[in-house]
Design a protein around this motif. Sequence first.
Motif, mmCIF file in Angstrom:
data_model
loop_
_atom_site.group_PDB
_atom_site.id
_atom_site.type_symbol
_atom_site.label_atom_id
_atom_site.label_comp_id
_atom_site.label_asym_id
_atom_site.label_seq_id
_atom_site.Cartn_x
_atom_site.Cartn_y
_atom_site.Cartn_z
ATOM 1 N N SER A 294 0.832 -1.207 0.000
ATOM 2 C CA SER A 294 0.000 0.000 0.000
ATOM 3 C C SER A 294 0.858 1.246 0.000
ATOM 4 O O SER A 294 1.884 1.322 0.692
ATOM 5 C CB SER A 294 -0.919 0.000 1.221
ATOM 6 N N SER B 72 -2.179 3.631 -4.312
ATOM 7 C CA SER B 72 -2.429 2.206 -4.510
ATOM 8 C C SER B 72 -1.163 1.361 -4.508
ATOM 9 O O SER B 72 -1.251 0.135 -4.501
ATOM 10 C CB SER B 72 -3.176 1.987 -5.823
ATOM 11 N N ASN C 200 -6.447 13.030 -10.147
ATOM 12 C CA ASN C 200 -7.545 12.093 -9.979
ATOM 13 C C ASN C 200 -8.761 12.541 -10.776
ATOM 14 O O ASN C 200 -9.905 12.358 -10.347
ATOM 15 C CB ASN C 200 -7.884 11.934 -8.499
ATOM 16 N N ALA D 117 -14.633 -1.428 -10.226
ATOM 17 C CA ALA D 117 -14.528 -0.686 -8.969
ATOM 18 C C ALA D 117 -13.797 -1.511 -7.919
ATOM 19 O O ALA D 117 -12.987 -0.985 -7.142
ATOM 20 C CB ALA D 117 -15.920 -0.283 -8.472
ATOM 21 N N ASP D 118 -14.103 -2.829 -7.890
ATOM 22 C CA ASP D 118 -13.398 -3.711 -6.953
ATOM 23 C C ASP D 118 -11.908 -3.773 -7.296
ATOM 24 O O ASP D 118 -11.049 -3.756 -6.402
ATOM 25 C CB ASP D 118 -13.983 -5.125 -7.014
ATOM 26 N N GLU D 119 -11.606 -3.874 -8.581
ATOM 27 C CA GLU D 119 -10.194 -3.980 -9.003
ATOM 28 C C GLU D 119 -9.426 -2.714 -8.615
ATOM 29 O O GLU D 119 -8.263 -2.781 -8.175
ATOM 30 C CB GLU D 119 -10.108 -4.201 -10.519
ATOM 31 N N LEU D 120 -10.040 -1.530 -8.784
ATOM 32 C CA LEU D 120 -9.397 -0.285 -8.370
ATOM 33 C C LEU D 120 -9.103 -0.303 -6.881
ATOM 34 O O LEU D 120 -7.992 0.039 -6.449
ATOM 35 C CB LEU D 120 -10.293 0.908 -8.726
ATOM 36 N N GLU D 121 -10.081 -0.728 -6.090
ATOM 37 C CA GLU D 121 -9.897 -0.745 -4.632
ATOM 38 C C GLU D 121 -8.842 -1.761 -4.217
ATOM 39 O O GLU D 121 -8.040 -1.529 -3.315
ATOM 40 C CB GLU D 121 -11.229 -1.074 -3.960
ATOM 41 N N ASN D 122 -8.810 -2.919 -4.905
ATOM 42 C CA ASN D 122 -7.870 -3.987 -4.549
ATOM 43 C C ASN D 122 -6.492 -3.814 -5.181
ATOM 44 O O ASN D 122 -5.582 -4.578 -4.889
ATOM 45 C CB ASN D 122 -8.430 -5.344 -4.991
ATOM 46 N N ARG D 123 -6.367 -2.814 -6.089
ATOM 47 C CA ARG D 123 -5.119 -2.563 -6.803
ATOM 48 C C ARG D 123 -4.742 -3.732 -7.714
ATOM 49 O O ARG D 123 -3.571 -4.040 -7.909
ATOM 50 C CB ARG D 123 -3.968 -2.250 -5.840
ATOM 51 N N PRO E 180 -17.829 1.152 -13.798
ATOM 52 C CA PRO E 180 -17.436 0.590 -12.502
ATOM 53 C C PRO E 180 -17.967 -0.815 -12.265
ATOM 54 O O PRO E 180 -17.392 -1.570 -11.486
ATOM 55 C CB PRO E 180 -17.998 1.594 -11.501
ATOM 56 N N TRP F 110 -6.191 5.866 -14.197
ATOM 57 C CA TRP F 110 -6.304 4.419 -13.999
ATOM 58 C C TRP F 110 -6.936 3.774 -15.227
ATOM 59 O O TRP F 110 -6.496 2.715 -15.686
ATOM 60 C CB TRP F 110 -7.132 4.167 -12.741
#
Length: 1014
Positions: free
Chosen positions: A67, A76, A247, A291-297, A279, A259
Amino acid sequence: MKARTNITLIIFCSSLLIKLSMNASAQLPEPFLYYDFEDEAGAPTVADSSGNEHEGNVNGNVTLGVSGAPSGSTPSGAGQFSGGNLSVPTVDVPTEFGNRDQGIEASYTMACWIKPDQASFNGDRFYFGQGSQGIHHGFRGGNLYHAHWGSDFRGQQRLNPDEWAHTTFTYDADNNRGAIYVNGVFDSELTNQQGPNGGGPLIIGARNGGGESYIGSIDDLAIWQEVLSDDQIEALANGVSPGGRGNVDEDEDGLPDYWEDKFGLDTEDNGSIDKNNGPEGDPDEDGLTNADELENRTDPKKADTDEDGLKDGVETNTGTFVSATNTGTDPKNADTDKDGLLDGVETGTGELVDKNNTGTDPNNADTDGDGYADGGEIVGGTDPNDENSKGALPQPFLYLGFEEDAADLSENALDGEIDGQVSIDVDGAPGGSTPETGASFNGGHIDFPGLDMNSMIRDFGDGSYTFACWLKPIGSAGGQGFIWGQTNQGIHNGIRNGGRLHSAHWGADWNANTVLARDEWVHAAWVYDGESDTATIYLNGELDGGPQGQRAPNGGGTLVLGARNNGESQFNGELDDVAIWREALPEGSILALAEGVSPIGATMDDDDNDGLPDYWEDKYGVDDPEADPDEDGLSNLEEFESKTKPDKADTDEDGLLDGVETGTGKFVSTDDTGTLPKKADSDGDGILDGDEITNPFSDPNDPDDPPPPPFSEAVIGHWTFEDGEELTDLMGNFPDLKLEGDAQIADGSLDVNGSGTTASGWAWTSGEYQGPEITNKTLVSWFTMESLSELTKAGSVITLDKVTADQFDGIIFAERQPNRWMNGSSHFRRTQDFNPGGEETVTGEEVMMAITYEDIGGGQVKVAGYRNGEEIGSYNAGNLRTWPTGDAEIIFGKRHGNRMPGGPGALDALIHEAQIYGAAGNADEIMDLYLSGPGGGTALEFTNISYNNDDGNFTLEWNSKPNKTYSLYYSLDLSDWEADIDDSIESEGETTSYSFEHPEGKEARKIFFKVIAQ
């Protein structure tokens, strides 16, 4: 900025700095280097997002994909530094950021987010550094530290461990001011700081070649070649991207544009046109939305981001295995529990099927709790689900089997560098796992510059270690010799006190019990338990000393194998299967090593019975024993038997294919050199085998047959005709010249004259020649023709003549062809017309002529002619001749002697300088003579450089010669030199200066110059 160099000059022009009033959202200048650390876990390099391609090579323990700084521009991802570093070979620090010893001045800003571990607050821990001394910014004694090696200062504010902070180091070369900023706020300064010294490439995460490593995370690291303003530094601390990244989310779908650009999603489609751009899309069908992939990197276009065999959607990162669809593993870490097994093979069933279905828990490194990591049990052949199935080995931190020189086979890339008399060409330990090859230590050791003994061993975990190897003491038997050491005190384990195994932490030392026999292989292990501060020594798998109370080691520096304390008290003998673990191995593992188990699980199994062990086939990706994939003339089976590499045609990088290095010790031909294919310098004379068999030849198997000295050192006769030395050979080998007829010395030149083929003025060395025998040679003369062949011909600008016989070679004008040059020789025995040849068409211009004579064997001589450095032709001829000591003379004007002062030929010329070399120069060496001008060997050199930043004007000054014309060229990339500034600069005497405007304008940051003589 000022610098001095030879012929080619590198100049960095510091543009005027303009202060900009900025707020946190203002635009920053383009960085010189920018690491956002958005790289995938396990990547071998860190990408440079500045566009300047200064990628960082990962060395040692650096983990990517952790992180990042929450307040930074790329939260990320970050890099976790645990004793490793990044080397940046494309950034030479003195060139780009200054060197006070070389007079190179440069300003800079170095900034990054850091999250230091507690270990970085003890001693020295640096995260900006270089290859040797110079810049080293980071921590000293818990404070931030701005350092130029001897010109250093401390910061005021102390940071907190495990908390993110933004740090900036600036240096203003114009005002000699260094400054430190913390979280965008000025902290401290030194107003009379010197620029850095030192050399080498940029290093991130350490200093001085890799020492005093930083421990902690780094994110958004950027460097500028200028001093940023306070507002700009504050903007960085407020999260503004060094690379201009923001961003921005143009389609307002919650996915930042940068991204979406990175992964090829449409920045203007929020999913209304194509769901996979929005998303809720799942373009890789891994069960995670964008959206999950962005959060999980994770990578939205790659179903298995970490390539561990599991889709990202099932890797829930909870740390608990529930099922095959909820593994609890990290989708960005292929081996979540770091047990040496990919998450995808750890199926969690509790039943071992094979190495691709281990049944183990991917979140637990030791599923059965028996003290052995799951991966080690798989390698060792035991069941990682059964606590009663023991004896396997964990993956070592360092392992040398000496089948690949000093290469580290642990996958940590901590390769060693041989220093002194260490050869990797003896048989290995017969009871070990790699008996083919071992290492012989006979007055040398192996350095491991990438293995820091403090950060990587002493300060890692509780500081426990296991050092193990096979050893055969020879000179160290009955005495001492240290095997495990470091560059400064600290650990020095080995043999001592009458030949016993010895454990030592510099002042905390003790001996084992057994006196080792000479010339016998044994297995030894030194185990230190950092939790209990006790040490144990094992011999052949059995306890030989301890457990003994012993404090942690002191000292510092990097690992040394075969010596202690930077190379002293060296081990004399042989070593094999050298391995380090950063834990205290149990007795069962030590016994397994002594019984021949490989530290990395390699065996000599050969399932297909083709003569190639399975591990060797897997390692090199080969299968057919008769194939030759590297086309070096050896089959795979021959490569295995020779211990060479089947995927590298020149294993020892000596310039010879492995197939021609027959190892017989006798040179037969270039296809049978007799040299060793795994030793670049077979005879140990300091010259690579490949270099020895090229021109000029020397025997690569015989240390007493070195190549001849460099051409520049082979002068045996030299005449300048200057005041005080008008007639003198400056080398002292030939007697003084005797002037005949109307020959004279005028203004530093020899004036020779004549009519037709009859000389009226000439010169020769009257007396006995005292120099070495002459066979290979180069004749060279600088002269100006005063008339052409219509008036005089068949004369010489320099001739080597034999006194007692009709034998000569000379640079002869117009004997066979009008106005053209040839090699004159007695009865034309070594004479042919040069093709295309060289012709004189005008008088009054200085010319350089050279002819080389090379013995090519069989009584043959290669003759090559050069005019003004350019070859005019060459040929081979018979009748090679030698001029012995006491029987040689030099003639100017006449062609040759007929019992001098008689002899034919005439020349009307001014001879400015002449030389004879006892070697045949090659084309490059002759061109060097021409470019250097009369005198030979004095390279052109810039002696003074100045640059006016106000008007953009350069003034360059170089050493020169009278009556010469020079051309000045420039390049932006050191390859294209087509751009000339002026090609007709007249010499001003001993030095020449020239002023001109910057040809590319003041905006250009880098430019190269060279000057050549016309």
